[in-house]
Design a protein around this motif. Sequence first.
Motif, PDB file in Angstrom:
ATOM      1  N   VAL A 179      79.634 -10.373  79.880  1.00 28.51           N
ATOM      2  CA  VAL A 179      80.650 -11.144  79.352  1.00 28.51           C
ATOM      3  C   VAL A 179      82.190 -10.624  79.504  1.00 28.51           C
ATOM      4  N   ALA A 180      82.886 -11.271  80.132  1.00 31.29           N
ATOM      5  CA  ALA A 180      84.359 -10.729  80.383  1.00 31.29           C
ATOM      6  C   ALA A 180      85.306 -11.939  80.724  1.00 31.29           C
ATOM      7  N   PRO A 181      86.528 -11.688  80.311  1.00 32.07           N
ATOM      8  CA  PRO A 181      87.504 -12.797  80.677  1.00 32.07           C
ATOM      9  C   PRO A 181      87.744 -13.037  81.939  1.00 32.07           C
ATOM     10  N   GLU A 209      75.795 -13.518  83.701  1.00 38.06           N
ATOM     11  CA  GLU A 209      77.130 -13.239  83.375  1.00 38.06           C
ATOM     12  C   GLU A 209      77.974 -14.254  82.910  1.00 38.06           C
ATOM     13  N   GLN A 210      78.860 -14.147  82.001  1.00 32.40           N
ATOM     14  CA  GLN A 210      79.541 -15.017  81.406  1.00 32.40           C
ATOM     15  C   GLN A 210      81.082 -14.896  81.645  1.00 32.40           C
ATOM     16  N   PHE A 211      81.856 -15.717  82.298  1.00 26.57           N
ATOM     17  CA  PHE A 211      83.252 -15.440  82.304  1.00 26.57           C
ATOM     18  C   PHE A 211      84.273 -16.299  81.570  1.00 26.57           C
ATOM     19  N   PRO A 212      84.289 -16.389  80.390  1.00 30.37           N
ATOM     20  CA  PRO A 212      85.193 -17.313  79.572  1.00 30.37           C
ATOM     21  C   PRO A 212      86.350 -17.163  79.983  1.00 30.37           C
ATOM     22  N   ALA A 213      87.394 -18.097  79.730  1.00 30.47           N
ATOM     23  CA  ALA A 213      88.957 -18.301  80.061  1.00 30.47           C
ATOM     24  C   ALA A 213      89.549 -17.226  79.062  1.00 30.47           C
ATOM     25  N   LEU A 214      90.394 -16.385  79.438  1.00 36.84           N
ATOM     26  CA  LEU A 214      91.142 -15.634  78.547  1.00 36.84           C
ATOM     27  C   LEU A 214      91.762 -16.446  77.438  1.00 36.84           C
ATOM     28  N   GLY A 215      91.515 -16.039  76.174  1.00 41.44           N
ATOM     29  CA  GLY A 215      92.225 -16.656  74.937  1.00 41.44           C
ATOM     30  C   GLY A 215      91.552 -18.139  74.616  1.00 41.44           C
ATOM     31  N   ARG A 216      90.443 -18.509  75.316  1.00 35.29           N
ATOM     32  CA  ARG A 216      89.971 -19.786  75.113  1.00 35.29           C
ATOM     33  C   ARG A 216      88.409 -19.806  75.299  1.00 35.29           C
TER      34      ARG A 216
END
Length: 412
Positions: A179-181, A209-216
């Motif tokens: 998991v990473a931005p 894998e997970q790629f969430p939006a930075l800060g959100r």
Amino acid sequence: MSDSLLSLRRRMLLGGLAAGVAGHALARPAVAQGSGPIRIGEINSYTAQPAFLGPYRNGWILAQEQINAAGGINGRPLETLHRDDAGKPEDAIRIAGELVNAEKVAFIAGGYLSNVGLALGDYALQNKILYAAGEPLTDALVWSKGNRYTFRLRPSTYMQAAMLVEEAAKLPAKRWATVAPNYEYGQSAVRWFRELLQKAKPDVEFVGEQFPALGRIDAGATVQALERMRPDAIFNVTFGVDLTNFVRQGNTRGLFENRTVASMLSGEPEYLEPLGEECPEGWIVTGYPRDSLENPVHTAFREAYRKRFNEAPKCGSVVGYDLVLAIAAMLKKAGSTQTEAMVDAFEGIRYPTAYGTGEVEFRKIDHQATLGCFVGRTKLNGRIGGMVDWRYADGANYLPADDVVRGWRPQG
């Protein structure tokens, strides 16, 4: 080391370690171009990333004050014009132009987010202006998009991934999730962790894998997705508010039970301390064991920082402080504020890090500093988390061979 020498080094820190750097090359010629201040244009994402960059600026101020109190650079004080890019590359470029053209700074410095750092590195190349980067961790800054005018202090994503892989390879875990931005830093960190771990332990499998939006980050959905992958272990690259939300949801939903987590940056006080009693135990992390790092140099830095700002330093404090020490050493060596002279001087420059772990070198081959970081495990102490079982990982030991770097970095 004798008691008298230890005592001397301690007095140097309390009276100004940076002053020692300022006087490191007294036999060298004075910095040219007048006797006025040496102006530095420092650009950073202060409003976007305050947890790291507030302490960073304090560390910068402390080092600059110490250098100036000791007479500056051959009589010329350092003067820094701090500017906020709000985490936007386009704002950073605009501000750089204003600082160079209107404010007549000798060079630019700073940068936090990787995309901002890359934009400033390109500006430095296009305008032939020195850029001393402190924090941006993207490998591209010194490798695929590296250039003559850009230098970077902190250990990169490759370096920190290699440090964590060294520990992860010892684990029985075979199924890994990540998991990473979702921007260059997070993508690069996952790439290197995956590649280096599979090289060290060919039987491991990356199951998702997970790629969430930075800060959100949608922490609940991210945790659910990771749980469905049924990994043995997780590689985490989230930080700041995203990390806090991820840990909270992970604790609530039991994601971390009977699973090892290797986590980049999570041992840094600015990210670990806000977790409070929710601090997970046993995570393998890179970070800064501030309160248990006892050596004369670091202890004196910690005391001087606390006295000046009435709070303990954080990892950002060391980055800001160290970057000014490196700049001072470079200016002494250059004997000038002409760009080409400063660039030549930065290559191979050495300075003493506030960690107290010895001297750090800016490598000529790629302009990457050999500053390392600490690798250990998280532990809840009372109501706040900290690092235990830590060791210092010297950055020089976690860089690829020179022939590999030459293949990655543009020549000329």
